[in-house]
Structures are given as C-alpha cells and as structure tokens.
Design an enzyme around this catalytic site. Structure first.
Site, PDB file in Angstrom:
ATOM      1  N   SER A 144       0.876  -1.178   0.000  1.00  0.00           N
ATOM      2  CA  SER A 144       0.000   0.000   0.000  1.00  0.00           C
ATOM      3  C   SER A 144       0.910   1.224   0.000  1.00  0.00           C
ATOM      4  O   SER A 144       2.076   1.128   0.403  1.00  0.00           O
ATOM      5  CB  SER A 144      -0.853   0.008   1.270  1.00  0.00           C
ATOM      6  OG  SER A 144      -1.450   1.263   1.471  1.00  0.00           O
ATOM      7  N   TYR A 157      -2.136  -0.187  10.615  1.00  0.00           N
ATOM      8  CA  TYR A 157      -2.071  -0.696   9.233  1.00  0.00           C
ATOM      9  C   TYR A 157      -0.751  -0.333   8.535  1.00  0.00           C
ATOM     10  O   TYR A 157      -0.106  -1.208   7.953  1.00  0.00           O
ATOM     11  CB  TYR A 157      -3.294  -0.158   8.488  1.00  0.00           C
ATOM     12  CG  TYR A 157      -3.423  -0.490   7.025  1.00  0.00           C
ATOM     13  CD1 TYR A 157      -3.881  -1.742   6.607  1.00  0.00           C
ATOM     14  CD2 TYR A 157      -3.142   0.466   6.043  1.00  0.00           C
ATOM     15  CE1 TYR A 157      -4.043  -2.022   5.246  1.00  0.00           C
ATOM     16  CE2 TYR A 157      -3.308   0.185   4.700  1.00  0.00           C
ATOM     17  CZ  TYR A 157      -3.760  -1.060   4.304  1.00  0.00           C
ATOM     18  OH  TYR A 157      -3.916  -1.335   2.962  1.00  0.00           O
ATOM     19  N   ILE A 190      -7.931   2.632  -4.224  1.00  0.00           N
ATOM     20  CA  ILE A 190      -8.522   1.833  -5.297  1.00  0.00           C
ATOM     21  C   ILE A 190      -9.971   1.587  -4.885  1.00  0.00           C
ATOM     22  O   ILE A 190     -10.246   1.276  -3.714  1.00  0.00           O
ATOM     23  CB  ILE A 190      -7.784   0.472  -5.446  1.00  0.00           C
ATOM     24  CG1 ILE A 190      -6.267   0.668  -5.635  1.00  0.00           C
ATOM     25  CG2 ILE A 190      -8.400  -0.356  -6.578  1.00  0.00           C
ATOM     26  CD1 ILE A 190      -5.830   1.332  -6.917  1.00  0.00           C
TER      27      ILE A 190
HETATM   28  P1  NDP Z   1     -11.341  -6.181   0.039  1.00  0.00           P
HETATM   29  O1  NDP Z   1     -11.716  -6.068   1.463  1.00  0.00           O
HETATM   30  O2  NDP Z   1     -12.304  -5.737  -1.007  1.00  0.00           O
HETATM   31  O3  NDP Z   1     -10.905  -7.697  -0.291  1.00  0.00           O
HETATM   32  C1  NDP Z   1     -10.026  -8.360   0.547  1.00  0.00           C
HETATM   33  C2  NDP Z   1     -10.320  -9.828   0.462  1.00  0.00           C
HETATM   34  O4  NDP Z   1      -9.419 -10.507   1.359  1.00  0.00           O
HETATM   35  C3  NDP Z   1     -11.732 -10.159   0.918  1.00  0.00           C
HETATM   36  O5  NDP Z   1     -12.321 -11.041   0.007  1.00  0.00           O
HETATM   37  C4  NDP Z   1     -11.515 -10.804   2.267  1.00  0.00           C
HETATM   38  O6  NDP Z   1     -12.453 -11.818   2.586  1.00  0.00           O
HETATM   39  C5  NDP Z   1     -10.168 -11.446   2.080  1.00  0.00           C
HETATM   40  N1  NDP Z   1      -9.560 -11.769   3.377  1.00  0.00           N
HETATM   41  C6  NDP Z   1      -9.591 -11.035   4.524  1.00  0.00           C
HETATM   42  N2  NDP Z   1      -8.995 -11.696   5.515  1.00  0.00           N
HETATM   43  C7  NDP Z   1      -8.566 -12.871   4.993  1.00  0.00           C
HETATM   44  C8  NDP Z   1      -7.898 -13.997   5.533  1.00  0.00           C
HETATM   45  N3  NDP Z   1      -7.557 -14.045   6.826  1.00  0.00           N
HETATM   46  N4  NDP Z   1      -7.611 -15.034   4.707  1.00  0.00           N
HETATM   47  C9  NDP Z   1      -7.977 -15.011   3.405  1.00  0.00           C
HETATM   48  N5  NDP Z   1      -8.628 -13.980   2.848  1.00  0.00           N
HETATM   49  C10 NDP Z   1      -8.933 -12.921   3.627  1.00  0.00           C
HETATM   50  O7  NDP Z   1      -9.938  -5.422  -0.105  1.00  0.00           O
HETATM   51  P2  NDP Z   1      -9.183  -4.776  -1.362  1.00  0.00           P
HETATM   52  O8  NDP Z   1      -9.422  -5.577  -2.569  1.00  0.00           O
HETATM   53  O9  NDP Z   1      -9.474  -3.336  -1.376  1.00  0.00           O
HETATM   54  O10 NDP Z   1      -7.667  -4.937  -0.856  1.00  0.00           O
HETATM   55  C11 NDP Z   1      -6.816  -5.997  -1.288  1.00  0.00           C
HETATM   56  C12 NDP Z   1      -5.405  -5.676  -0.824  1.00  0.00           C
HETATM   57  O11 NDP Z   1      -4.995  -4.419  -1.332  1.00  0.00           O
HETATM   58  C13 NDP Z   1      -5.233  -5.593   0.699  1.00  0.00           C
HETATM   59  O12 NDP Z   1      -3.987  -6.151   1.058  1.00  0.00           O
HETATM   60  C14 NDP Z   1      -5.244  -4.088   0.961  1.00  0.00           C
HETATM   61  O13 NDP Z   1      -4.538  -3.755   2.140  1.00  0.00           O
HETATM   62  C15 NDP Z   1      -4.531  -3.601  -0.284  1.00  0.00           C
HETATM   63  N6  NDP Z   1      -4.795  -2.192  -0.595  1.00  0.00           N
HETATM   64  C16 NDP Z   1      -6.066  -1.763  -0.931  1.00  0.00           C
HETATM   65  C17 NDP Z   1      -6.269  -0.422  -1.237  1.00  0.00           C
HETATM   66  C18 NDP Z   1      -7.610   0.115  -1.607  1.00  0.00           C
HETATM   67  O14 NDP Z   1      -7.731   1.351  -1.714  1.00  0.00           O
HETATM   68  N7  NDP Z   1      -8.619  -0.704  -1.819  1.00  0.00           N
HETATM   69  C19 NDP Z   1      -5.159   0.545  -1.222  1.00  0.00           C
HETATM   70  C20 NDP Z   1      -3.884  -0.034  -0.874  1.00  0.00           C
HETATM   71  C21 NDP Z   1      -3.713  -1.345  -0.578  1.00  0.00           C
HETATM   72  P3  NDP Z   1     -13.731 -11.482   3.502  1.00  0.00           P
HETATM   73  O15 NDP Z   1     -14.683 -10.803   2.587  1.00  0.00           O
HETATM   74  O16 NDP Z   1     -14.206 -12.819   3.973  1.00  0.00           O
HETATM   75  O17 NDP Z   1     -13.245 -10.605   4.621  1.00  0.00           O
END
Ligand code: NDP
Length: 259
Positions: A144, A157, A190
């Site tokens: 991130s 975070y 994003i």
């Molecule tokens: P979302 O919350 O939309 O998706 C994350 C996914 O990860 C969900 O499907 C969630 O499942 C799953 N997840 C959470 N905990 C676990 C676990 N213990 N084991 C397996 N899967 C898990 O997030 P984003 O798509 O926005 O983010 C994806 C990545 O990008 C993250 O690492 C985030 O920190 C990073 N990021 C995102 C940004 C943004 O603006 N969106 C900016 C910068 C970085 P469930 O629905 O069951 O919780």
C-alpha cells in the site's frame, strides 16, 4: 492474451476487490488460477464468473485463512493437485485496522499483523520450497502507499504494510540466486468494498468520498483492474530482472508535494 500460459497462480483474498481482478486478469492471460479466500462463497462466485467469461479457464476456489500457516499450506497442496506446482503467488488478502495507538486494543494490533503481515509470510513460506527447487517463481505482495507514508489515525495498518515491503526486499535478496523473484505493488486509493467501508465509517460518507477523489493529481481513484495489469506484468516472464522492488500505483499522489 497468453502472457501467463502454462503458469499456475494462487491469489489470496481473491473473492472480491483487487484479488478478484487479479484472478480474472491471470485467467484471461492463460494461467490456471486458485482463489484462496476466507469467504468460500465469494470465491466460488468469482470462480464461476471467470469460468463463464473465459472459455477453457482453469479456476479453483479454496477456503483459506491466510493467518493460519496450515491453511495456506493446504491451499498450495490443493493447487498442486489440481493444476501442478505453483509458479506465481499473489499475497493480496489484507484488512484495514485504523485506530488510535494508545486506545487500540491488543486484539486490534494482533488482528492487523495476523492478516497483513503474517498472512504474507505464510503465503511465501508455503510456496518458496517448491519455487527454490524448480529454480523459478514470482511472488507479488500487495502492500500500500501506507508502506511509505503515514496518514494520522490509520495505525497500525501502515506499520504492517512497511513490514510487507521489508519482507519483500529480504526474501527477494535471499532467493535471487535461486531465480525466485519477490516484488510488491503499492496501490493508492482503489475503489473496492474496503474503500466503501471506510467512506461509510466517516461522519459524512459523501464528503469523504469527494475528498478522496480530490487528493490524487489525476483527480480520481484507481480501479482494481489497474492493479491487476501490474500484477500480470510482475508475474510474467516480461519482468525477469525485476526483483525486491515495489511498483506504486497511485496516479502520482505519493510524488505530490503538499504545500
Ligand atoms: P477487500 O476487502 O475488497 O478484499 C479483501 C479480500 O481478502 C476479501 O475477500 C476478504 O475476505 C479477504 N480476506 C480477509 N482476511 C482474509 C484472511 N484471513 N484469509 C484469506 N482472505 C482474507 O480489499 P481490497 O481488494 O481493497 O484490498 C486488497 C489488498 O490491497 C489488501 O492487502 C489491501 O490492504 C490492499 N490495498 C487496498 C487499497 C484500496 O484502496 N482498496 C489501497 C492499498 C492497498 P472477507 O470478505 O471474507 O473478509
């Protein structure tokens, strides 16, 4: 559309958001893709959607909790059974834990590190022995812009995301002689469920959304597909000399000097 043909990829947290976009893009480029996701229902729905959109797509949803090393090991074994050894791992699963440092609970601290840093290490540890043995592999860690810059009120975070960059660089150097590349992507804002959840948690969600759109020089936030394109590149054979590196995808926001 064959930049990942014959490759087997495992993407964590691939049920929705950035992980789902990466899984889609990988499948479109010919990879066999395992969606390793906590919520098996969303993973299966995304897998079905990919299979419906891409003829001959090889996709598999596996219930996985990245905080548990045995669970990630099991997902890697499932991938190997279904498609063969894992060539590409994307450690994407992540959660926002935003708290005040001194009133934050121990549980918040542990939850954040369990998913955002231990989860990445659990993934790496599960695939590295096979990659080292085959002297080939690409790991992409989703960090991130919080890995470089601090926004007050977002603790802890960014601490975990700084760790993701440290882990990326350390493992990239450690296994470079074995031809295993470890890189990171640092997205800025994003538009995913995570972003909507954050806006909705603010006193005025619409004002928070407008403020977010005003921040980047390009006056918009990114799309999951824009992160996925870079993940395809780093996973592919087009990036053979990119290692222990991080690509920022934030429309230039991190480079902007605030007066
Ligand atoms: P979302 O919350 O939309 O998706 C994350 C996914 O990860 C969900 O499907 C969630 O499942 C799953 N997840 C959470 N905990 C676990 C676990 N213990 N084991 C397996 N899967 C898990 O997030 P984003 O798509 O926005 O983010 C994806 C990545 O990008 C993250 O690492 C985030 O920190 C990073 N990021 C995102 C940004 C943004 O603006 N969106 C900016 C910068 C970085 P469930 O629905 O069951 O919780």
């Amino acid at each position: 559309m064959n930049r990942l043909t014959d490759k087997v990829a495992l993407v964590t947290g691939a049920g929705r958001g950035i992980g789902a976009a990466i899984a889609r893009a990988f499948a479109a480029e010919g990879a066999a893709v395992v969606l390793a996701e906590l919520d098996i229902a969303t993973a299966q729905a995304t897998a079905r959607e990919i299979a419906g959109a891409i003829g001959n797509a090889k996709v598999l949803a596996v219930q996985t909790d990245v905080t548990q090393s045995a669970s990630v090991q099991a997902a890697v074994s499932e991938a190997q059974k279904a498609f063969g050894p894992v060539d590409v791992l994307v450690n994407n699963a992540g959660i926002n834990v935003f708290a005040d440092p001194l009133t934050m609970t121990d549980d918040d601290w542990r939850r954040c590190f369990a998913v955002d840093l231990d989860g990445v290490w659990n993934g790496c540890r599960a695939v590295l022995p096979g990659m080292i043995e085959r002297r080939a592999g690409s790991i992409v860690n989703i960090a991130s812009t919080h890995a470089f810059q601090i926004i007050p009120g977002c603790f802890p975070y960014p601490v975990a995301k700084h760790g993701v960059i440290g882990l990326t660089r350390a493992l990239g150097i450690e296994y470079a002689p074995k031809n295993v590349r470890v890189n990171a992507i640092a997205p800025g804002y994003i538009e995913t469920q995570l972003t909507h959840d954050w806006w909705n948690a603010q006193p005025d969600p619409e004002a928070a959304r407008r403020a977010t759109l005003e921040l980047p020089p390009m006056k918009r936030i990114g799309k999951p597909e824009e992160v996925a394109m870079t993940a395809v590149f780093l996973a592919s054979d087009e990036a053979p000399f990119i290692n222990a590196s991080c690509i920022t995808i934030d429309g230039g926001r991190t480079a902007l000097h605030h007066e």
